[in-house]
Every structure is written in structure tokens, then in C-alpha cells.
Design an enzyme around this catalytic site. Sequence first.
Site, PDB file in Angstrom:
ATOM      1  N   ASN A  11       0.762  -1.065  -0.123  1.00 56.52           N
ATOM      2  CA  ASN A  11       0.080   0.164   0.160  1.00 56.52           C
ATOM      3  C   ASN A  11       0.985   1.324   0.157  1.00 56.52           C
ATOM      4  O   ASN A  11       1.398   1.498   0.878  1.00 56.52           O
ATOM      5  CB  ASN A  11      -0.846   0.043   1.303  1.00 56.52           C
TER       6      ASN A  11
ATOM      7  N   LYS B  38      -0.052   4.284  -0.176  1.00 57.49           N
ATOM      8  CA  LYS B  38      -0.577   5.549   0.349  1.00 57.49           C
ATOM      9  C   LYS B  38      -0.442   6.538  -0.445  1.00 57.49           C
ATOM     10  O   LYS B  38      -0.556   6.721  -1.841  1.00 57.49           O
ATOM     11  CB  LYS B  38      -0.169   5.581   1.862  1.00 57.49           C
TER      12      LYS B  38
ATOM     13  N   HIS C 193      -9.490   0.660   5.087  1.00 65.08           N
ATOM     14  CA  HIS C 193      -8.263   0.733   5.829  1.00 65.08           C
ATOM     15  C   HIS C 193      -8.332   1.816   7.121  1.00 65.08           C
ATOM     16  O   HIS C 193      -9.268   2.798   7.032  1.00 65.08           O
ATOM     17  CB  HIS C 193      -7.389   1.553   4.878  1.00 65.08           C
TER      18      HIS C 193
ATOM     19  N   GLU D 254      -7.036   4.499   8.111  1.00 62.19           N
ATOM     20  CA  GLU D 254      -6.718   5.754   7.791  1.00 62.19           C
ATOM     21  C   GLU D 254      -8.070   6.376   7.371  1.00 62.19           C
ATOM     22  O   GLU D 254      -8.793   7.252   7.151  1.00 62.19           O
ATOM     23  CB  GLU D 254      -5.864   5.999   6.788  1.00 62.19           C
TER      24      GLU D 254
ATOM     25  N   GLU E 179      -4.768  -5.199  10.515  1.00 60.46           N
ATOM     26  CA  GLU E 179      -3.780  -4.229  10.758  1.00 60.46           C
ATOM     27  C   GLU E 179      -4.194  -3.474  12.023  1.00 60.46           C
ATOM     28  O   GLU E 179      -5.008  -2.495  12.021  1.00 60.46           O
ATOM     29  CB  GLU E 179      -3.868  -3.101   9.621  1.00 60.46           C
TER      30      GLU E 179
ATOM     31  N   GLY F 110       2.694   2.533  10.830  1.00 58.78           N
ATOM     32  CA  GLY F 110       3.312   3.538  10.811  1.00 58.78           C
ATOM     33  C   GLY F 110       4.268   4.053  12.093  1.00 58.78           C
ATOM     34  O   GLY F 110       4.865   5.150  11.919  1.00 58.78           O
TER      35      GLY F 110
ATOM     36  N   SER G  84       3.667  -1.982  10.257  1.00 60.83           N
ATOM     37  CA  SER G  84       5.094  -1.770  10.374  1.00 60.83           C
ATOM     38  C   SER G  84       5.756  -3.004   9.906  1.00 60.83           C
ATOM     39  O   SER G  84       6.822  -3.379  10.715  1.00 60.83           O
ATOM     40  CB  SER G  84       5.365  -1.422  11.881  1.00 60.83           C
TER      41      SER G  84
END
Length: 251
Positions: A10, A12, A95, A97, A167, A173, A213
Site C-alpha cells: 500500500n 498510500k 483501511h 486511515e 492491521e 507507521g 510496520s
Amino acid sequence: MARQFFVGGNFKMNPNTREQKIAIVQVLNKADLDPTTEVAIAPPSIYLIPLKEILRKEIHVAAQNCYFKQSGAFTGEISTTQLVDAGIPYVILGHSERRTLFHETSAFVAQKTRAALDAPLKVILCIGETLDERESGKTAQVCEDQLKPVVELLKESDWSNVVIAYEPVWAIGTGKVATSAQAQETHADIRAFLSKAVSAEVGASTRIVYGGSVTAANCKELATRPDVDGFLVGGASLKPEFVDIINAKQA
């Protein structure tokens, strides 16, 4: 039941230039990749078609999002119909986010998942808990709550075209990674839920990958766990070490 290992990248909102995009593709095109692992990379939408045109054919291209309507006055959105027409086989949905920054609910994610599968597209469906939820012992419940609206809208046969990406939000991150034991426990819980809520067949056959990560340094240990069927990789997918993650199952 043998489940094909799956590694997704991904990107992003990266990279910033076409030149950087080409450099990433060149690394993958030249790499010796495990032929038994399915690979998909998800660049920003502006790069979907040009990246597909220069990428080796055995690597799939995925969109990072889509809308549930096929066309219309929905500024800034991409439709499932457009993705299919462009030859893009996969889309990432749900996701954290998108859930957090853009306030997408699990019901909305389920609606988009239904639309994507009907298109037809394959779906990388993301779920996962926050740090507070993890520390409160709510991980399994949060994952189930995020999956329930999807279960309600999907037929049993649809699940062969879904990859679930677990996730943990606290690991995305941040440099923090769920231990292989934590990942295995949660993946096993998700599989048990699917077996109960859909069918034993779906529970056994659905691929559940880990994201948060993931790096070349930690991927091999995670890959040894029986219910970890691969990875959804963020920042490391922009680096040469992504090749090592794709090859995590190799000796």
C-alpha cells in the site's frame, strides 16, 4: 487447507513524482520473486494505469479505495466500473486511515465491498483495533464488529475474492509491531469468527494477512505462523526491502 501466500504493498499517498514511481517498479521488475506468492501493489490513483503498463505482469495492481456507485456526481471518487475497465483487479477497502480520517463506518465499508465484488473486483478488506482497544482486551470484539456488516451483505461464494488484512491501528507507521504470537492469536480469532458466522469452509480458506510496520527484519518470523497468510505492507513497500518481504516464505 493450503492458502496462497499474499503480499500487498500500500503506497498510500506516495511517491511524490513519476520518476520515483518508475524507480520502485524497476526494482520489482528486476527482482527474483517467490513464484508461489501472490503480489499486488496499490499506488495512488493517478498512477494506477501508467504503473500497470510498465509493471511485470505477474504482479497485480490494486486501487486504494473506490465508491459504491458506478457513476454520477461524486467528485473525487473512483467507481468499481472504472477500475474494472482499466484492468485493475484489486481494491483496498476499510483501511484504518479511511475509517479514522474520512469517517468511513463499517456499514459503509461493507456497502463498498459489496459493490466491488459485484463489479467484479477482488477486495483487500482491512480491520483492526486501536491501542486502547487492545489494552482493554477488546481486539477480537472490534474485529468481529468490523466484519459483521460485511458478513451480512456477502454470499458464501464471495469470500474467495476477499483477503482480510488485520492491521492493528497502533502498529501502522509507528514502528511498533504486533508480536508473531499476537498476530497469530488475532488471526485465529478472525478465522474462528468466519467459521461461525459464514461457514467452516470460508473460515479455513479465507486468506488473513498482517499489516502494521512490516519490514524485512520481522517478516520471516511472522510468516511462520499458521494463520498468517501474508502481509499488507505500508512504508516498506516503497523500498527495495519489499522484495525480501515478498520472499518471506523462502528459506
